[in-house]
Motif scaffolding. Structure first.
Motif, mmCIF file in Angstrom:
data_model
loop_
_atom_site.group_PDB
_atom_site.id
_atom_site.type_symbol
_atom_site.label_atom_id
_atom_site.label_comp_id
_atom_site.label_asym_id
_atom_site.label_seq_id
_atom_site.Cartn_x
_atom_site.Cartn_y
_atom_site.Cartn_z
ATOM 1 N N LEU A 1 39.268 9.607 45.220
ATOM 2 C CA LEU A 1 37.887 10.066 45.047
ATOM 3 C C LEU A 1 37.819 11.587 44.923
ATOM 4 O O LEU A 1 36.908 12.127 44.301
ATOM 5 C CB LEU A 1 37.008 9.569 46.195
ATOM 6 C CG LEU A 1 36.766 8.064 46.218
ATOM 7 C CD1 LEU A 1 35.991 7.664 47.469
ATOM 8 C CD2 LEU A 1 36.062 7.594 44.949
ATOM 9 N N PHE A 2 38.779 12.267 45.528
ATOM 10 C CA PHE A 2 38.884 13.715 45.344
ATOM 11 C C PHE A 2 39.611 14.049 44.043
ATOM 12 O O PHE A 2 39.166 14.878 43.251
ATOM 13 C CB PHE A 2 39.619 14.366 46.528
ATOM 14 C CG PHE A 2 40.077 15.771 46.236
ATOM 15 C CD1 PHE A 2 39.168 16.820 46.220
ATOM 16 C CD2 PHE A 2 41.408 16.045 45.965
ATOM 17 C CE1 PHE A 2 39.573 18.119 45.933
ATOM 18 C CE2 PHE A 2 41.834 17.331 45.685
ATOM 19 C CZ PHE A 2 40.911 18.377 45.671
ATOM 20 N N PHE A 3 40.756 13.404 43.817
ATOM 21 C CA PHE A 3 41.623 13.806 42.715
ATOM 22 C C PHE A 3 41.118 13.432 41.331
ATOM 23 O O PHE A 3 41.445 14.126 40.367
ATOM 24 C CB PHE A 3 43.053 13.266 42.920
ATOM 25 C CG PHE A 3 43.885 14.167 43.757
ATOM 26 C CD1 PHE A 3 44.466 15.309 43.227
ATOM 27 C CD2 PHE A 3 44.081 13.906 45.094
ATOM 28 C CE1 PHE A 3 45.238 16.164 44.002
ATOM 29 C CE2 PHE A 3 44.849 14.746 45.888
ATOM 30 C CZ PHE A 3 45.421 15.873 45.333
ATOM 31 N N LEU A 4 40.358 12.370 41.190
ATOM 32 C CA LEU A 4 39.862 12.038 39.851
ATOM 33 C C LEU A 4 39.028 13.173 39.270
ATOM 34 O O LEU A 4 39.361 13.690 38.202
ATOM 35 C CB LEU A 4 39.093 10.722 39.858
ATOM 36 C CG LEU A 4 39.959 9.484 39.739
ATOM 37 C CD1 LEU A 4 39.119 8.215 39.895
ATOM 38 C CD2 LEU A 4 40.701 9.443 38.413
ATOM 39 N N PRO A 5 37.964 13.596 39.950
ATOM 40 C CA PRO A 5 37.216 14.715 39.353
ATOM 41 C C PRO A 5 38.012 16.021 39.356
ATOM 42 O O PRO A 5 37.898 16.826 38.425
ATOM 43 C CB PRO A 5 35.955 14.817 40.217
ATOM 44 C CG PRO A 5 36.262 14.084 41.473
ATOM 45 C CD PRO A 5 37.313 13.068 41.142
ATOM 46 N N ASP B 1 44.514 6.375 50.387
ATOM 47 C CA ASP B 1 44.757 6.758 49.005
ATOM 48 C C ASP B 1 43.475 6.699 48.177
ATOM 49 O O ASP B 1 43.261 7.548 47.315
ATOM 50 C CB ASP B 1 45.853 5.892 48.388
ATOM 51 C CG ASP B 1 46.472 6.563 47.179
ATOM 52 O OD1 ASP B 1 46.960 7.701 47.324
ATOM 53 O OD2 ASP B 1 46.439 5.962 46.089
ATOM 54 N N ILE B 2 42.631 5.720 48.437
ATOM 55 C CA ILE B 2 41.345 5.646 47.731
ATOM 56 C C ILE B 2 40.521 6.896 48.022
ATOM 57 O O ILE B 2 39.895 7.466 47.126
ATOM 58 C CB ILE B 2 40.586 4.350 48.094
ATOM 59 C CG1 ILE B 2 41.302 3.152 47.462
ATOM 60 C CG2 ILE B 2 39.127 4.420 47.640
ATOM 61 C CD1 ILE B 2 40.804 1.801 47.947
ATOM 62 N N GLY B 3 40.545 7.340 49.273
ATOM 63 C CA GLY B 3 39.863 8.588 49.612
ATOM 64 C C GLY B 3 40.412 9.767 48.833
ATOM 65 O O GLY B 3 39.657 10.614 48.330
ATOM 66 N N LEU B 4 41.733 9.826 48.711
ATOM 67 C CA LEU B 4 42.346 10.911 47.936
ATOM 68 C C LEU B 4 41.999 10.795 46.452
ATOM 69 O O LEU B 4 41.768 11.805 45.779
ATOM 70 C CB LEU B 4 43.861 10.911 48.136
ATOM 71 C CG LEU B 4 44.333 11.337 49.524
ATOM 72 C CD1 LEU B 4 45.833 11.115 49.681
ATOM 73 C CD2 LEU B 4 43.966 12.788 49.800
ATOM 74 N N LEU C 1 40.126 8.442 31.088
ATOM 75 C CA LEU C 1 41.207 7.456 31.004
ATOM 76 C C LEU C 1 42.517 8.071 31.489
ATOM 77 O O LEU C 1 43.262 7.443 32.259
ATOM 78 C CB LEU C 1 41.365 6.948 29.568
ATOM 79 C CG LEU C 1 42.515 5.971 29.331
ATOM 80 C CD1 LEU C 1 42.292 4.674 30.120
ATOM 81 C CD2 LEU C 1 42.674 5.692 27.843
ATOM 82 N N HIS C 2 42.801 9.294 31.066
ATOM 83 C CA HIS C 2 43.999 10.018 31.488
ATOM 84 C C HIS C 2 44.053 10.099 33.009
ATOM 85 O O HIS C 2 45.071 9.777 33.635
ATOM 86 C CB HIS C 2 43.968 11.421 30.864
ATOM 87 C CG HIS C 2 45.095 12.315 31.263
ATOM 88 N ND1 HIS C 2 45.066 13.068 32.415
ATOM 89 C CD2 HIS C 2 46.266 12.590 30.660
ATOM 90 C CE1 HIS C 2 46.182 13.774 32.498
ATOM 91 N NE2 HIS C 2 46.931 13.504 31.447
ATOM 92 N N GLY C 3 42.946 10.516 33.630
ATOM 93 C CA GLY C 3 42.897 10.634 35.085
ATOM 94 C C GLY C 3 43.089 9.298 35.789
ATOM 95 O O GLY C 3 43.821 9.204 36.779
#
Length: 154
Positions: A121-125, A116-119, A84-86
């Motif tokens: 997908l990287f930044f969430l995990p 941004d969606i691509g980023l 949730l935080h992410g």
């Protein structure tokens, strides 16, 4: 909560946390995005630096607010809360960064959103893992400092 809680972080610790997070991400993202978009590294490098600066400021503000919410509501930072935080953090960044990317790269808002969606997908995990590792290492450091202080008082 004790004074060694993960929510008791000063300005300099928050700044160091955000800086480490962004420097590692910058080193990964700039070359990958430049390659994927077939854009000059300089143009993407400046954009990712702007993104990083905005994200660092947002990181410090968001985590300050999140820590206060944790103190007030008393929840633990398990996997669900970290996810949730992410998600909340990234949603705030979408609002801040999509217009900047569209303007800087002379692309449409939709194209910037796809970028941004691509980023995301990287930044969430990445953000979940980075913060989990940071919190774990911080807890070990604080515990070690507490043991050292207790030992010196004997």
């Amino acid at each position: 909560m004790s004074s060694t809680s993960s929510t008791d972080r000063g300005f300099w610790e928050r700044a160091g946390h955000a800086l480490a997070f962004e420097l590692i991400a910058l080193g990964i993202c700039a070359p990958v995005v430049a390659w994927a978009m077939d854009k000059p590294m300089g143009q993407i490098g400046v954009l990712t630096l702007m993104f990083s600066t905005i994200a660092m400021l947002w990181n410090m503000i968001f985590n300050f607010l999140f820590d206060h919410a944790q103190k007030r509501l008393g929840f633990e930072r398990g996997l669900g809360v970290r996810l949730l935080h992410g998600c909340l953090f990234e949603a705030g960044l979408v609002v801040l960064l999509v217009p900047l990317a569209a303007w800087w790269l002379s692309i449409s808002l939709l194209q910037a959103l796809v970028l941004d969606i691509g980023l995301i997908l990287f930044f969430l995990p990445y953000s979940v893992c980075f913060n989990w590792v940071y919190d774990t290492l911080r807890a070990r450091y604080v515990r070690r400092q507490s043991i050292s202080v207790a030992y010196e008082k004997r």
